[in-house]
Structures are given as structure tokens and as C-alpha cells.
Write an enzyme that holds these catalytic residues in place. Structure first.
Site, PDB file in Angstrom:
ATOM      1  N   LYS A   1      22.581  27.348  26.117  1.00 31.99           N
ATOM      2  CA  LYS A   1      21.626  27.608  25.038  1.00 31.99           C
ATOM      3  C   LYS A   1      20.264  28.048  25.599  1.00 31.99           C
ATOM      4  CE  LYS A   1      23.965  24.472  21.810  1.00 31.99           C
ATOM      5  NZ  LYS A   1      23.767  23.315  20.879  1.00 31.99           N
TER       6      LYS A   1
ATOM      7  N   THR B   1      26.345  14.931  21.717  1.00 32.79           N
ATOM      8  CA  THR B   1      25.362  15.866  21.154  1.00 32.79           C
ATOM      9  C   THR B   1      23.938  15.438  21.516  1.00 32.79           C
ATOM     10  OG1 THR B   1      26.877  16.184  19.298  1.00 32.79           O
ATOM     11  CG2 THR B   1      24.616  16.975  19.020  1.00 32.79           C
TER      12      THR B   1
ATOM     13  N   GLU C   1      35.303  31.471  17.960  1.00 31.32           N
ATOM     14  CA  GLU C   1      34.009  31.631  18.636  1.00 31.32           C
ATOM     15  C   GLU C   1      34.103  32.604  19.813  1.00 31.32           C
ATOM     16  OE1 GLU C   1      32.563  27.121  17.375  1.00 31.32           O
ATOM     17  OE2 GLU C   1      32.976  27.535  19.480  1.00 31.32           O
TER      18      GLU C   1
ATOM     19  N   TYR D   1      26.932  29.163  13.006  1.00 28.12           N
ATOM     20  CA  TYR D   1      26.753  27.751  12.634  1.00 28.12           C
ATOM     21  C   TYR D   1      26.899  27.528  11.129  1.00 28.12           C
ATOM     22  CZ  TYR D   1      25.337  26.418  17.354  1.00 28.12           C
ATOM     23  OH  TYR D   1      25.324  26.141  18.704  1.00 28.12           O
TER      24      TYR D   1
ATOM     25  N   HIS E   1      26.748  24.446  24.343  1.00 30.70           N
ATOM     26  CA  HIS E   1      27.714  24.337  23.236  1.00 30.70           C
ATOM     27  C   HIS E   1      29.124  24.227  23.798  1.00 30.70           C
ATOM     28  CE1 HIS E   1      29.827  25.362  19.479  1.00 30.70           C
ATOM     29  NE2 HIS E   1      30.594  26.138  20.227  1.00 30.70           N
TER      30      HIS E   1
ATOM     31  N   ASN F   1      19.858  20.988  23.238  1.00 29.52           N
ATOM     32  CA  ASN F   1      20.770  20.177  24.057  1.00 29.52           C
ATOM     33  C   ASN F   1      21.597  20.994  25.046  1.00 29.52           C
ATOM     34  OD1 ASN F   1      22.453  21.313  22.201  1.00 29.52           O
ATOM     35  ND2 ASN F   1      23.310  19.411  21.427  1.00 29.52           N
TER      36      ASN F   1
END
Ligand code: UDP
Ligand code: MG
Length: 139
Positions: A11, A93, A128, A51, A117, A114
Site C-alpha cells: 500500500k 488488519t 483482484e 473496495y 493487502h 497497514n
């Protein structure tokens, strides 16, 4: 039978902090083979659609803003029992609840930022992967 592929994104926080190399090293060192890889940046529409399952959640707007805030690294990974083993490798998470040694424990700043993914099912791993890569880009 559990599938052999999962999908991941490093991320924006992990990329901007310079963690790409360390995180990919931990992933491949844990037995995952990289079968697709690229650096890219999600548009607002991309993030909203990726999302979409979370669209009623209070953090949705913030999540879309965060995921579009800078480049990410997207990858498809191959290993036996890929989805579950990768979720174990990345940890909970919330990095405060993540097990010692997991990627989120080591590299994540908060429950929202975080670091990484990981797909939550074989079906979503495929959806995805094809969201980010064409068939010709998956080896
Ligand atoms: N997230 C957040 N606040 C929360 C829960 C989740 O900002 O209270 C963000 C976080 O970046 C998380 C993503 O939304 O990784 C997707 O949430 P999910 O519950 O699917 O967690 P994951 O599968 O990534 O562990
Ligand atoms: Mg999830």
C-alpha cells in the site's frame, strides 16, 4: 482443495517509506513465487470499485483517499494454500493485534495505513488479480 494463488498490494505508506524490497524479500523468503508484479497508482474509481464490499463502512471514504494517495505495488503470488498462508504472513488488519514477525507488525503504522493487502478467498484472489493484470501479465 485450497487454491495456489493469491493477490497482494504493497500500500502507499509502505511504498513511500521505502519498504518494497524488504517486504518482497519476506514474501519470497516465505515460499511465495511472484507470478505478476507492477508499480501503479489507483484512481478514485479503481479504489472505490476494488473496495466496493466496504462501501457502507465508516472508513470507506478514508480508505479510498489513502489507497489513491500514492503508488502501490501489485503482485500475484503462487504457493500451496496461498490465500490462508499469505493472510498468516501479513498478520491481523490492526498492526497492534498482528503477531510478532508478521509483515503488518513490522511495517504497518495503523489499522488504516497497514502496509499490505492480502486476498481473503480464492474467488477474490482471482477477481483482484484480473482487476490489476491481464492474462498475458500473469505467468
Ligand atoms: N480499514 C480501516 N479501518 C478499519 C478496518 C479496515 O481503515 O477499521 C482499512 C484497512 O486498510 C484494511 C482495509 O480497510 O486493510 C480493508 O479492510 P478489511 O477488513 O478487508 O481488512 P484486511 O482484509 O485488509 O485485513
Ligand atoms: Mg479484506
Amino acid at each position: 482443495m485450497a487454491g495456489t494463488k493469491t493477490f497482494t498490494m504493497l500500500k502507499p505508506d509502505a511504498v513511500s517509506k521505502g519498504y518494497i524490497g524488504d517486504i518482497l524479500k519476506q514474501i519470497t523468503g516465505s515460499g511465495f513465487k511472484i507470478v505478476a508484479l507492477k508499480m501503479t497508482q489507483m484512481t478514485e474509481n479503481d479504489a472505490k470499485s476494488f473496495y466496493e464490499v466496504h462501501k457502507e463502512r465508516p472508513f470507506y471514504g478514508e480508505l479510498v483517499e489513502y489507497m489513491t494517495s500514492g503508488p502501490i505495488v501489485a503482485a500475484v503470488l503462487e504457493k500451496e494454500n496461498a490465500v490462508d498462508d499469505f493472510r498468516t504472513l501479513i498478520g491481523a488488519t490492526n498492526p497492534e493485534e498482528a503477531a510478532e514477525g508478521t509483515i503488518r507488525k513490522k511495517f504497518a503504522a495503523s489499522i488504516s495505513e497497514n502496509a499490505i493487502h492480502g486476498s481473503d478467498s480464492d474467488e477474490n484472489a482471482s477477481i483482484e488479480s484480473y482487476f490489476h493484470f491481464s492474462g498475458r501479465e500473469q505467468f
